[in-house]
Design an enzyme around this catalytic site. Sequence first.
Site, PDB file in Angstrom:
ATOM      1  N   CYS A  99      12.821   2.068   3.446  1.00 27.35           N
ATOM      2  CA  CYS A  99      11.723   2.362   2.525  1.00 27.35           C
ATOM      3  C   CYS A  99      10.687   3.170   3.311  1.00 27.35           C
ATOM      4  O   CYS A  99      11.043   3.830   4.284  1.00 27.35           O
ATOM      5  CB  CYS A  99      11.136   1.075   1.933  1.00 27.35           C
ATOM      6  SG  CYS A  99      10.314   0.023   3.149  1.00 27.35           S
ATOM      7  N   CYS A 137       0.817  -1.215   0.000  1.00 28.85           N
ATOM      8  CA  CYS A 137       0.000   0.000   0.000  1.00 28.85           C
ATOM      9  C   CYS A 137       0.849   1.263   0.000  1.00 28.85           C
ATOM     10  O   CYS A 137       0.411   2.313  -0.451  1.00 28.85           O
ATOM     11  CB  CYS A 137      -0.961  -0.011   1.176  1.00 28.85           C
ATOM     12  SG  CYS A 137      -0.151   0.048   2.783  1.00 28.85           S
TER      13      CYS A 137
END
Length: 353
Positions: free
Chosen positions: A316, A180
Site C-alpha cells: 500500500c 492519513c
Amino acid sequence: MDRYTRQTGLADFGPEGQQKLSKAKVLVVGLGGLGLPALQYLNAMGVGTLGLMDQDTVDYHNLQRQVLYTEADVGQAKLTVTLQRLQSQNSQTTFIAHDTFLTKDNALDVIAKYDVVLDATDNFPTRYLINDACVILNKPFVYGALHGFEGHVSVFNYQNGPTYRCLYPEMPSMEEIPNCDENGVLGVIPGIIGNLQALEVVKLVTGIGEVLSGKLLVFDGLSQNYLKIAFQTNPEHQKIRQLQETYQTPDCSVVPSISAKDFSQKRLTGSLVVLDVRTSKEFYQDHLPEALNIPLQELELPNTVLESKEPIYVICQSGKRSELAVKQLQETHPKLSFYHILGGMNKLRILTQ
C-alpha cells in the site's frame, strides 16, 4: 535583545517573559507537519534550548505540508536538514539533536532533561508513551493532531491537570485508527496547528494567558471555526509510576513482512505476485508495473492469484493497509503465503531515487 523588542514591548510579556523563554528547555518529538512550524517560531522567539527528535528522511510527499524542506532535501535525514535551517535562523539557540525515534527504552532519560514536551508525532503508540513518561516525570506536554481539514490542540499534565489518558483512556485498535495515506490532510492545516502548539508552549513557559489544560481545541479549516471541549481529570490516570511493557497497537496476531529493500532485491530475480490494496485513484497515479490492484475494502482474490504457489506480496502507500490486508487474507486463505511490504510505496520510492 534588539531582535526581541516587538515582544518584550508587550505589557503582559516584557523582558521577564523573554528571560523565561531564554532559560526554557523544550523537546519537540517529530520533525513533520506539526513540529517544523512550532520549532521555527519557538526558535525565532528565543527559546533557549530546543531538543529535536526524529530519525526519518525527507520524501516528496512531505513537501506539500512540511514547508521547511525543499526538493533538494529529499532523501536526506530530517534531523540534519532541520538543524541546519534552525541554526541559520537563530545562532543564539542551543540545539540538542536526538537521532532516534522515541521508544520505551529512551523516553524517560530524554524527557527528564526538558521542561516541556511538544508532541508532533502522528501515531497513537508514541502519544501514549509521551503521556505516561510525562506523568511519571511530572512534565507538561502540548498535544497536536491532524485529520483531513481538522486539527486538535490541548495541554496535558499541566499543574495537576488532566492527562492524555483522561481524554482517551485506551489506545484504539489498528482497525479504528484513521489512515492519513487514504484520507489525507490539507497542507496548510499542520502549519496552523503547529503554531497553536508553539503558542501553548510560550504560555506554559512564561505564565501569560490561559493554558489549554482540561480543554480540547478543535479547529475546522473549512469553516474557520474553533470549538473548545472541556474534559475532566481522572485521578487514576495521574497515578502512573512506570511505563508499560509495550506501546504497540492492540494486536496479538503475527503478520509476515518483508523490508522494502529485500523486496526490491527479489524483484530483480524474477516475476513476483504483487497485490496493491490502495484505492483505484492512488493506484492509477503511481504503481508497480507487475502489481494487481484490489482495494482493501474490496479484497477478494481472483483465481489467478488463488492458484499461485508463489508468495504473494501485498503493498500500500505506507504499510498500514497492507498489514491489515495480510491479516484478513491469512484468515480467508490459510494455505497461501502472504507478506506485507514495510514502508510501502513511500519506502520503495526513496530506495529508487
